[in-house]
Design a protein around this motif. Structure first.
Motif, PDB file in Angstrom:
ATOM      1  N   GLN A  24      46.824  28.458  78.489  1.00 28.41           N
ATOM      2  CA  GLN A  24      45.758  27.813  76.977  1.00 28.41           C
ATOM      3  C   GLN A  24      44.996  28.931  77.103  1.00 28.41           C
ATOM      4  O   GLN A  24      44.748  29.672  75.340  1.00 28.41           O
ATOM      5  N   ALA A  25      44.684  29.848  77.719  1.00 31.56           N
ATOM      6  CA  ALA A  25      44.135  30.669  76.899  1.00 31.56           C
ATOM      7  C   ALA A  25      43.778  31.669  76.492  1.00 31.56           C
ATOM      8  O   ALA A  25      43.790  33.220  75.897  1.00 31.56           O
ATOM      9  N   ALA A  26      45.456  32.060  77.032  1.00 28.68           N
ATOM     10  CA  ALA A  26      46.603  32.882  76.836  1.00 28.68           C
ATOM     11  C   ALA A  26      46.722  32.414  74.996  1.00 28.68           C
ATOM     12  O   ALA A  26      46.553  33.613  74.018  1.00 28.68           O
ATOM     13  N   PHE A  27      46.805  31.549  74.958  1.00 27.60           N
ATOM     14  CA  PHE A  27      47.463  30.862  73.217  1.00 27.60           C
ATOM     15  C   PHE A  27      45.837  30.952  72.552  1.00 27.60           C
ATOM     16  O   PHE A  27      45.724  31.639  71.183  1.00 27.60           O
ATOM     17  N   PRO A  56      37.711  19.012  82.483  1.00 28.18           N
ATOM     18  CA  PRO A  56      37.183  19.455  83.463  1.00 28.18           C
ATOM     19  C   PRO A  56      36.409  20.407  82.950  1.00 28.18           C
ATOM     20  O   PRO A  56      36.480  20.866  81.983  1.00 28.18           O
ATOM     21  N   LEU A  57      35.793  20.992  83.833  1.00 29.74           N
ATOM     22  CA  LEU A  57      34.734  21.677  83.519  1.00 29.74           C
ATOM     23  C   LEU A  57      35.156  23.666  82.660  1.00 29.74           C
ATOM     24  O   LEU A  57      35.454  23.486  81.801  1.00 29.74           O
ATOM     25  N   PRO A  58      36.522  23.741  83.284  1.00 30.89           N
ATOM     26  CA  PRO A  58      37.532  24.884  83.092  1.00 30.89           C
ATOM     27  C   PRO A  58      37.797  24.860  81.911  1.00 30.89           C
ATOM     28  O   PRO A  58      37.809  25.865  80.839  1.00 30.89           O
ATOM     29  N   ALA A  59      38.265  23.773  81.492  1.00 31.65           N
ATOM     30  CA  ALA A  59      39.032  23.366  79.741  1.00 31.65           C
ATOM     31  C   ALA A  59      37.406  23.133  79.034  1.00 31.65           C
ATOM     32  O   ALA A  59      37.636  23.593  78.216  1.00 31.65           O
ATOM     33  N   VAL A  60      36.277  23.261  79.422  1.00 32.09           N
ATOM     34  CA  VAL A  60      35.386  23.099  78.760  1.00 32.09           C
ATOM     35  C   VAL A  60      34.381  24.476  78.120  1.00 32.09           C
ATOM     36  O   VAL A  60      34.638  25.183  76.990  1.00 32.09           O
TER      37      VAL A  60
END
Length: 390
Positions: A24-27, A56-60
């Motif tokens: 998701q970060a690459a996208f 989850p916090l990493p997603a935020v």
């Protein structure tokens, strides 16, 4: 004016227990680079930013970084909440973020208040219609009836009324999160059926120049003006044949879509669905190209093989899902329960169960009660999320 249309990021979601945050970060890196390199005038995000109401916090943190980068690049962004998002959480700080060019539209009361952008040909009004749960917004929007078509129709009435009061020639874009008739669903979308009906006609959006849809995970063109971007990543094996893209849309001086280009998203790992007897899957050289793919294997052996997952993993180290569908005659009553339920909605399963137990189907009144019970459960869940989550 040029738009980059995307949706259904589902930040925080995993794929058969495999974390997808890096993908998701690459996208999002790709999205920001595309917006900058292709000189995009605005990014449109049509809902389901997160995978659940309390992400989850990493997603935020991933979301936060993406917004900072879009703001730093000077690319206006219009974003709505989807049925997976908590509208209240996603909308926190909307006023401040709007000053940085990040426009969050999560409140149904604001459907008729657009973000207005300007180019050499005049103004473009962008209206954000967040996911509208009929039972929660019907009165607020003044919809004559319950159901998705009625509340979306009421929201679009507000859009058209605002647009009619603007200068002649004002172009218009609507972002919406809904199941529109003609779209093809996949296994990874949450059911939004109300009263046995989930789809709304595309004609509900008549009167605007472009409709950027979210909810369905496959990129689709319903009409030249009404499109789904689809999700940027595959979230179920039913999406194995999807080409994951964003839409790059050029809106001409008269409101026509003068160009529509699919921009491919990064693929973390291809998907493959294999079917057959275990020994055949392990020996067939045609499957060599799937060695580095995420695999769903459906085994058709008449007798369950010994250690099938371990044996598959020797040849296909990224095997994630195993399904058993033994080859039997079509009339064999021992066909797997999962196989018999595949592709059926919760309501269809419930109706079939009642018919099986008592030897007859539901009448109209009984079906209304059953559908109402399903609707009540979903509304209760949506209300809980709206009021703060569990």
């Amino acid at each position: 004016m040029r738009f980059l249309h995307t949706s259904d990021w589902h930040l925080g979601r995993s794929f058969h227990r495999v974390g997808l945050l890096d993908a998701q970060a690459a996208f999002l890196d790709h999205l920001v680079a595309t917006a900058r390199d292709r000189e995009v005038d605005a990014v449109l995000v049509a809902g389901d930013v997160y995978d659940r109401a309390v992400p989850p916090l990493p997603a935020v943190e991933l979301f936060d970084r993406a917004l900072h980068r879009l703001a730093e690049a000077g690319v206006p962004t219009v974003m709505i909440s989807g049925n997976h998002d908590s509208a209240r959480r996603l909308g926190v700080g909307a006023g401040l973020l709007g000053r940085a060019g990040i426009h969050l539209r999560t409140d149904p009361a604001g459907v008729g208040t657009p973000v207005v952008l300007t180019d050499a040909h005049g103004e473009v009004a962008l209206y954000g219609l967040p996911y509208l749960e009929p039972a929660l917004v019907r009165e607020q929007l003044g919809a004559a009836k319950s159901g998705h078509e009625a509340v979306l129709g009421a929201a679009m009435d507000r859009v058209r009324a605002d647009l009619a009061a603007r200068p002649a020639g004002t172009r218009s874009v609507v972002l919406a999160h809904a199941f529109v008739a003609g779209g093809a669903p996949s296994d990874s979308e949450r059911d939004i059926t109300v009263g046995g009906v989930s789809a709304v006609p595309a004609t509900v959006f008549d009167g605007v120049d472009y409709v950027a849809l979210g909810h369905l995970h496959g990129s689709q063109t319903l009409t030249p003006r009404v499109r789904y971007s689809g999700s940027p990543l595959a979230y179920s094996f039913s999406e194995a044949d999807h080409r994951k893209t964003m839409w790059l849309i050029d809106l001409g001086a008269d409101g026509d879509v003068t160009a529509a280009e699919r921009v491919d998203c990064p693929v973390p790992r291809p998907l493959a669905r294999l079917r057959g007897r275990l020994d055949d899957l392990l020996a067939d050289p045609a499957h060599d190209r799937h060695r580095d793919s995420w695999i769903e294997a459906t085994l058709t052996d008449a007798v369950r093989p010994r250690d099938p997952m371990a044996r598959l993993a020797e040849r296909f180290p990224y095997t994630l899902n195993l399904v058993f569908e033994p080859e039997r005659a079509d009339t064999d009553s021992l066909a797997s329960y999962a196989q018999r339920l595949r592709g059926r909605s919760d309501r269809q399963i419930a109706e079939d169960f009642v018919a099986h137990v008592r030897g007859g189907g539901l009448d109209t009144a009984e079906r209304t009660v059953l559908y109402g019970a399903f609707d009540d459960v979903r509304v209760e869940a949506a209300t809980t999320e709206r009021e703060g989550g569990r």
